[in-house]
Design an enzyme around this catalytic site. Structure first.
Site, short mmCIF file in Angstrom:
data_model
loop_
_atom_site.label_atom_id
_atom_site.label_comp_id
_atom_site.label_asym_id
_atom_site.label_seq_id
_atom_site.Cartn_x
_atom_site.Cartn_y
_atom_site.Cartn_z
N GLN A 197 0.82 -1.21 0.00
CA GLN A 197 0.00 0.00 0.00
C GLN A 197 0.86 1.27 0.00
O GLN A 197 0.31 2.37 -0.10
CB GLN A 197 -0.95 -0.01 1.18
CG GLN A 197 -0.26 0.08 2.54
CD GLN A 197 -1.25 -0.04 3.70
OE1 GLN A 197 -1.75 -1.10 4.01
NE2 GLN A 197 -1.50 1.08 4.37
N HIS A 223 -6.37 -1.39 11.58
CA HIS A 223 -5.76 -1.87 10.34
C HIS A 223 -6.57 -3.03 9.76
O HIS A 223 -6.92 -3.96 10.50
CB HIS A 223 -4.32 -2.33 10.65
CG HIS A 223 -3.53 -2.71 9.45
ND1 HIS A 223 -3.45 -1.92 8.32
CD2 HIS A 223 -2.78 -3.81 9.17
CE1 HIS A 223 -2.68 -2.51 7.42
NE2 HIS A 223 -2.27 -3.66 7.90
N CYS A 272 -5.37 0.48 3.57
CA CYS A 272 -5.47 -0.95 3.93
C CYS A 272 -6.90 -1.45 3.79
O CYS A 272 -7.14 -2.60 3.39
CB CYS A 272 -4.96 -1.17 5.34
SG CYS A 272 -5.80 -0.18 6.58
#
Lengths: 214, 75
Positions: free
Chosen positions: A19, A162, A25
């Site tokens: 990324q 995340h 994410c």
């Protein structure tokens, strides 16, 4: 449950992506789940456009962050066709949403499910076997320094920050673990993956779990 | 003669080394995670969080939802 299972062994998981310096994410996890769900149906395993989700998912903030469940809801409601990554490549910055004609080939989401599996990680493993790789949100603060081994400490539930993709699990050793595909490149962790202890909701891995249907 | 950004990276790396020592200091079994220098070691934790941890928590209902049966065993 089998002692070990990994969707990678079925050749339905793409190699780990990166990324870069983009907080996308949430988009990487969702797009990777869609790629795998499609491959599980016997279609080709192609890279789909993460940038399209970053640019076009208006209820998220692109590289500044977002929620995979919001992205899945948006993809489901709009029936937007995700185009190939080669047609809408990743730029690692927010851009203007590009629109494609209806005739454009692409993959749309038929449905998705999202549940809290806390205390039910065996059921979560069954969901992985039945539906494909699972999108989860974890507390990954200590993952900054992770090199390998099974993560069992130094992270919390209730502090998710995340989004990642669970592709399998391994219960052959003393400590059973989830195989967690990250989006920080293949040089991070165990060839781009983290191993997180199964049971105990380590890092909040079972708090918000989504499966995608295409 | 280092630039400000290099000095900042060096400071972040020093902090990372202290953190690794702490993270690895817990007497766990062999399979437990180990921590050390990687591509993020030149970042302070707050920078790392801002750059790479871009997901927000999203509430999901307990499984199984009311009226739903658990996922059956699969062969």
């Amino acid at each position: 449950l089998p002692l070990r299972f990994d969707w990678r062994d079925k050749h339905v998981v793409n190699p780990v992506r990166n990324q870069e310096m983009c907080g996308g994410c949430w988009a990487f996890s969702v797009v990777s789940a869609i790629e795998s769900a499609r491959a599980i149906q016997g279609k080709s395993l192609d890279y789909l456009s993460v940038q399209q989700v970053i640019d076009c998912s208006f209820n998220n903030s692109g590289c500044l962050g977002g929620s995979p469940l919001c992205a899945l809801r948006w993809l489901n409601e709009t029936q937007l066709k995700l185009v190939a990554d080669s047609q809408y490549p990743f730029k690692a910055v927010n851009g203007q949403c590009r629109h494609f004609p209806q005739s454009q080939a692409g993959v749309s989401v038929k449905d998705f499910s999202a549940y809290n599996f806390r205390g039910q990680e065996d059921e979560m493993a069954r969901a992985l076997l039945s539906f494909g790789p699972l999108v989860v949100i974890v507390d990954a603060m200590s993952w900054q320094d992770y090199l390998g081994g099974i993560i069992q400490h130094h992270c919390s539930s209730g502090e998710a920050n995340h989004a990642v993709l669970i592709t399998g699990f391994d219960r052959t050793g003393n400590t059973p673990y989830w195989m967690v595909r990250n989006s920080w490149g293949s040089s991070w962790g165990v060839e781009g993956y983290a191993h997180v202890k199964m049971g105990g909701n380590v890092c909040g891995i079972a708090d918000s779990v989504a499966a995608v249907f295409v | 003669t280092w630039s400000w950004s290099h000095q900042r990276e060096a400071a972040a790396l020093r902090e990372s080394l202290h953190r690794h020592r702490y993270l690895n200091s817990f007497p766990h079994e062999n399979s437990t995670a180990f921590y050390g220098v990687n591509q993020f070691s030149y970042l302070f934790p707050e920078e790392f969080k801002a750059l790479y941890l871009g997901s927000k928590y999203a509430w999901a209902p307990r499984y199984p939802a009311e009226g739903q049966r658990p996922i059956p065993n699969v062969s």
